[in-house]
Write an enzyme that holds these catalytic residues in place. Structure first.
Site, mmCIF file in Angstrom:
data_model
loop_
_atom_site.group_PDB
_atom_site.id
_atom_site.type_symbol
_atom_site.label_atom_id
_atom_site.label_comp_id
_atom_site.label_asym_id
_atom_site.label_seq_id
_atom_site.Cartn_x
_atom_site.Cartn_y
_atom_site.Cartn_z
ATOM 1 N N TYR A 59 -10.890 5.341 -11.826
ATOM 2 C CA TYR A 59 -10.858 6.029 -10.804
ATOM 3 C C TYR A 59 -10.483 7.542 -10.545
ATOM 4 O O TYR A 59 -10.027 8.132 -9.857
ATOM 5 C CB TYR A 59 -9.759 5.388 -9.475
ATOM 6 N N CYS B 252 -13.903 3.712 -29.117
ATOM 7 C CA CYS B 252 -15.096 4.136 -29.277
ATOM 8 C C CYS B 252 -16.146 4.209 -27.951
ATOM 9 O O CYS B 252 -16.798 3.434 -27.518
ATOM 10 C CB CYS B 252 -16.023 3.247 -30.205
ATOM 11 N N GLU B 253 -15.612 5.115 -26.930
ATOM 12 C CA GLU B 253 -15.939 5.313 -25.987
ATOM 13 C C GLU B 253 -15.450 6.702 -25.132
ATOM 14 O O GLU B 253 -14.434 6.980 -25.292
ATOM 15 C CB GLU B 253 -15.179 4.043 -25.072
ATOM 16 N N GLU C 256 3.777 -6.505 1.587
ATOM 17 C CA GLU C 256 3.495 -6.866 0.298
ATOM 18 C C GLU C 256 3.532 -5.479 -0.685
ATOM 19 O O GLU C 256 2.358 -5.182 -1.054
ATOM 20 C CB GLU C 256 2.202 -7.369 0.327
ATOM 21 N N PRO C 257 4.513 -5.012 -0.813
ATOM 22 C CA PRO C 257 4.359 -3.991 -1.881
ATOM 23 C C PRO C 257 4.421 -4.256 -3.358
ATOM 24 O O PRO C 257 5.066 -5.388 -3.822
ATOM 25 C CB PRO C 257 5.876 -3.234 -1.684
ATOM 26 N N GLY C 258 3.519 -3.610 -3.907
ATOM 27 C CA GLY C 258 3.115 -3.652 -5.486
ATOM 28 C C GLY C 258 3.538 -2.628 -6.140
ATOM 29 O O GLY C 258 4.632 -2.283 -6.680
ATOM 30 N N ARG D 187 -7.148 3.385 -15.825
ATOM 31 C CA ARG D 187 -7.054 3.999 -14.303
ATOM 32 C C ARG D 187 -7.750 5.286 -14.127
ATOM 33 O O ARG D 187 -8.267 5.617 -13.171
ATOM 34 C CB ARG D 187 -5.784 3.871 -13.767
ATOM 35 N N TYR E 188 -0.263 -1.619 -12.220
ATOM 36 C CA TYR E 188 -1.845 -1.444 -12.648
ATOM 37 C C TYR E 188 -2.022 -0.764 -14.123
ATOM 38 O O TYR E 188 -3.077 -0.474 -13.975
ATOM 39 C CB TYR E 188 -2.443 -0.714 -11.533
ATOM 40 N N GLY F 12 0.892 -1.391 0.064
ATOM 41 C CA GLY F 12 -0.056 -0.105 -0.012
ATOM 42 C C GLY F 12 0.752 1.316 0.017
ATOM 43 O O GLY F 12 0.006 2.315 -0.029
HETATM 44 C C1 PLP Z 1 -3.230 -4.873 -4.013
HETATM 45 C C2 PLP Z 1 -2.443 -5.738 -2.665
HETATM 46 C C3 PLP Z 1 -1.283 -5.330 -2.312
HETATM 47 C C4 PLP Z 1 -0.327 -4.341 -3.154
HETATM 48 O O1 PLP Z 1 -0.762 -3.191 -2.723
HETATM 49 P P1 PLP Z 1 0.218 -1.960 -3.572
HETATM 50 O O2 PLP Z 1 -0.926 -0.631 -3.136
HETATM 51 O O3 PLP Z 1 0.103 -2.161 -4.752
HETATM 52 O O4 PLP Z 1 1.311 -1.645 -2.788
HETATM 53 C C5 PLP Z 1 -0.655 -6.250 -1.167
HETATM 54 N N1 PLP Z 1 -1.343 -7.003 -0.879
HETATM 55 C C6 PLP Z 1 -2.814 -7.346 -1.049
HETATM 56 C C7 PLP Z 1 -3.506 -8.320 -0.298
HETATM 57 C C8 PLP Z 1 -3.325 -6.524 -2.129
HETATM 58 O O5 PLP Z 1 -4.593 -6.829 -2.312
#
Ligand code: PLP
Length: 432
Positions: A334, A361-362, A290-292, A330, A391, A248
């Site tokens: 959002y 076409c949107e 869990e960084p994404g 995105r 994303y 997050g």
């Molecule tokens: C989406 C998600 C993440 C990653 O979130 P980021 O905002 O991309 O860091 C980590 N854990 C879980 C369970 C998620 O659904």
């Protein structure tokens, strides 16, 4: 510039990871996702080093691969020593095909089918993050049929509103994800999990939301989680091995977004967690994160070419590009902010206000509104949209039968194709 891997050369051309964006377009065609391998590795190392330093050797970051899932990214994060979190059998398949050690994966999702559970157990996924009672029972049943014992965590909702927008706020009690602590549901399903023979409960998970800039939400969530962990120890003698705090941390989409010091934040979270553990008289479990987004977002940009510029005096101006919502949905989803630049005209004054729109076409096919570009912007100019490494590819579609973009990876003066551009044959591959 919003990220240190961006600069401008003397001809006014945008450089990304030191590479000339105009040359990348000439070499690989338009439009393109470009990713900077050095930046991905750097982002990984900040988490790996900080977690090791402040939490100890058994605390690891997991790459939340839904942010961007393709084989090469699994290879890169594996080389850096990260685990991964996967949310579907398709992500498990991709990680496995890349040779990723699946014992280091955590399988998420609020509705894993029996098929998914079988597939994941057959692939020897390390941990399931179970969302609810039915799922705990299904994992236990299928593990029993296969004569294995499956390790799980349980996903809980600590009841935190992360002050971000609703669509990515997942830690609240009324979330579709996880089970709430305050309602007693968390305790109820913990007891169920502890009574099952074919699963081993290793700990708990929470994920409070995305694009978070403030460690307050992690700290509040962690306090509630540790309180629950202490409660489970007192009532059932259950000792939690792992506490997964989710992902997050935010990234900079525009100059307005703050710069976030991940190491300082991890240090603060670690110090506070240690205090809470003392207060609750428990040993601190191994901490996972869990960084994404913060691993890949600023390691990616998208390059497009302008097709038309429509001036509607007194009303609005449009710049149409050769991509749009199929490669970046995105804004449509959002209203996400992005920085949009005329990559070949970086030295010109930006006084032409416009909406940058796609070719679908949107009418919702918009990349960004209220953008300022040079007034000379015209057909053939290159547009760069920054911070698209998370994303975008993973949310891409083939709407209007538009082939998905390739991912070109750059690494210093090297560049290579990490994902090929889709062909028309790819589009019609499954049609009979
Ligand atoms: C989406 C998600 C993440 C990653 O979130 P980021 O905002 O991309 O860091 C980590 N854990 C879980 C369970 C998620 O659904």
């Amino acid at each position: 510039m919003i990220c240190e891997n961006l600069s401008v050369n003397s001809d006014g051309i945008l450089l990304f990871g030191g590479r000339n964006t105009a040359e990348l377009i000439s070499k690989y065609g338009s439009p393109l996702y470009v990713m900077d391998e050095k930046r991905i590795r750097k982002n990984c190392r900040i988490y790996i080093d900080s977690m090791k330093k402040y939490f100890g050797g058994r605390s690891v970051p997991l790459f939340a691969s839904k942010a961007n899932s393709f084989k090469q990214i699994y290879r890169i994060v594996n080389e850096e020593g990260m685990g991964a979190d996967v949310v579907s059998s398709g992500e498990i398949y991709t990680a496995k095909s890349a040779g990723f050690p699946l014992e280091k994966t955590y399988f998420h999702g609020n509705n894993k089918t029996d098929w998914d559970i079988r597939y994941a157990i057959d692939c020897k996924v390390g941990y399931f993050v179970a969302d609810n009672e039915e799922e705990i029972c299904a994992i236990d049943r299928i593990a029993g049929e296969k004569n294995v014992n499956q390790k799980i965590l349980i996903r809980l909702t600590p009841g935190i509103d992360p002050h971000t927008y609703e669509a990515v706020a997942t830690g609240k009690v009324d979330s579709k994800f996880g089970s709430a602590i305050v309602t007693g549901e968390a305790e109820r399903i913990t007891k169920i999990a502890l009574s099952k023979r074919n699963i081993t409960l290793c700990g708990f998970h929470c994920h409070v939301g995305s694009q978070v800039f403030d460690s307050d939400v992690y700290i509040s969530a962690a306090e509630i989680m540790l309180g629950f962990i202490a409660d489970m120890k007192k009532k059932y003698g259950y000792v939690t091995e792992q506490l997964n705090l989710g992902g997050g941390y935010g990234v900079r989409y525009t100059e307005k977004d703050p710069v976030i010091d991940i190491e300082a934040n991890i240090k603060l979270v670690a110090e506070t967690l240690k205090k809470f553990a003392e207060k609750f008289e428990i040993n601190l479990p191994d901490i996972l994160m869990e960084p994404g987004r913060s691993i890949v977002a600023d390691a990616g940009i998208t390059l497009y070419t302008v097709g038309s510029v429509k001036r509607i005096p007194e009303y609005k101006n449009y710049v149409s590009i050769d991509g749009g919502m199929p490669d970046n949905p995105r804004y449509a989803l959002y209203k996400s902010s992005y920085t949009v630049l005329a990559a070949g005209k970086m030295n010109e004054k930006c006084d032409f206000q416009c909406s940058v729109v796609g070719r679908c076409c949107e009418s919702g096919d918009i990349i960004q509104e209220g953008v300022y570009l040079p007034s000379s912007i015209c057909r053939g100019d290159i547009i760069a949209v920054l911070t698209t490494g998370a994303y975008n590819y993973s949310m891409a579609s083939n709407y209007n039968r538009i082939p998905r973009l390739p991912i070109i990876m750059i690494n210093g003066d090297k560049d290579y194709i990490a994902v090929r551009r889709e062909s028309f044959e790819d589009l019609a591959r499954n049609d009979v």
